[in-house]
Design a protein around this motif. Structure first.
Motif: not given
Length: 308
Positions: A132-161
């Motif tokens: 809510t503070d500003g567009s820059v902090s919001r962008l960084l938040f969403f980019l960080g969350m998306i990167v983290f979630l993609l990494a989590l999906i990659a780890v889960m995909y590898w593990y269940f293989g």
């Protein structure tokens, strides 16, 4: 009604959905892959938040605090697994027992029902203020969350293989056949419950930071939200995900999108001035509708086939 108030609230709802998407993946692992209804998550969600917040307040590093929260979630899953496998208690009851025990444990951890934590005093990884503070902090938040979630999906995909991941899948599909192939199904069930609750504990740690407090009731109804995210993701994106080469990875992504959609719809309903006491009823209705859609579609297909 002011449409701008809804538009301004959507980034916060989307951010909340991304965080709860981690918990939804944990629910997916037990509900769809292991074929076990694990109700531990309502307690584990709060445990993760409580451990993280209290360790932060005790002066520990944020990453150490989050690691401890995931460890607490793992122990909760271990308790449910022991109740279910070694003590012969049905999975639903085992989860309820652990959940009840965690309520008292969470109060012991926090010392009271609510413990606030502010981004002004602690270096939080996530916070509603970042959105809510500003567009820059919001962008960084969403980019960080998306990167983290993609990494989590990659780890889960590898593990269940891996061999162990395939053993979890085999146990969920047919435990008797898996046992006949030499798989220790009791160990595998405990392991899967631990992995699931590690994700839920991590989600609790992030959500406690996001909302600025750990509350003893913060996990109440979490299983319903997790199921809603899983079912919404399957209904809306299931066909798309199943036809892709990385089908399992796309399925996990659809579960996260299901959580985001759920919270955006949730925010829309709040904007329509639905009383807050009716929101649990709304959640139950949403889950019931999306659970019924695949059944009704199949029933309609069978009727069409019979009429030809």
């Amino acid at each position: 009604m002011n449409i701008m108030s809804l538009i301004n609230a959507l980034p916060g709802a989307s951010a909340q959905g991304l965080i709860w998407g981690i918990m939804a993946i944990g629910v997916y692992l037990t509900f769809r892959i292991l074929d076990v209804a694990d109700l531990t998550v309502d307690g584990t969600m709060c445990t993760g938040g409580a451990v993280c917040v209290m360790m932060l307040m005790s002066g520990h590093n944020i990453w150490v605090s989050m690691l401890a929260a995931t460890g607490a979630g793992m122990l909760a899953g271990l308790a449910t697994g022991i109740f279910h496998t070694f003590m012969g208690i049905p999975a639903i009851l085992a989860g309820i027992l652990t959940q009840l025990g965690l309520y008292s444990a969470n109060l012991k951890i926090m010392g009271k029902a609510n413990q606030p934590v502010s981004v002004d005093n602690y270096p939080l990884v996530v916070s509603l203020r970042y959105v809510t503070d500003g567009s820059v902090s919001r962008l960084l938040f969403f980019l960080g969350m998306i990167v983290f979630l993609l990494a989590l999906i990659a780890v889960m995909y590898w593990y269940f293989g891996t061999e162990q991941g395939h053993a979890i899948r085999a146990t969920g599909c047919n435990s008797n056949m898996a046992r006949a192939q030499g798989i220790n199904t009791n160990f595998i069930k405990v392991l899967a419950l631990m992995i699931s609750n590690v994700l839920v504990g991590l989600c609790g740690a992030l959500y406690g930071q996001f909302q600025g407090a750990s509350d003893v009731n913060m996990g109440r109804g979490a299983i319903v939200i997790g199921l809603a995210a899983v079912i919404i993701g399957e209904v809306l994106f299931g066909k798309f995900a199943s036809k892709r080469k990385l089908a399992f990875a796309f399925t996990l992504a659809s579960v996260i999108l299901g959580a985001v959609i759920y919270y955006m719809v949730y925010q829309f309903v709040l904007w329509l001035k639905m009383p807050s006491e009716d929101m649990k009823l709304f959640s139950a209705i949403v889950v019931a509708i999306f659970l019924a859609i695949p059944y009704l579609k199949e029933k309609r297909t069978l009727r069409k086939g019979a009429s030809k």
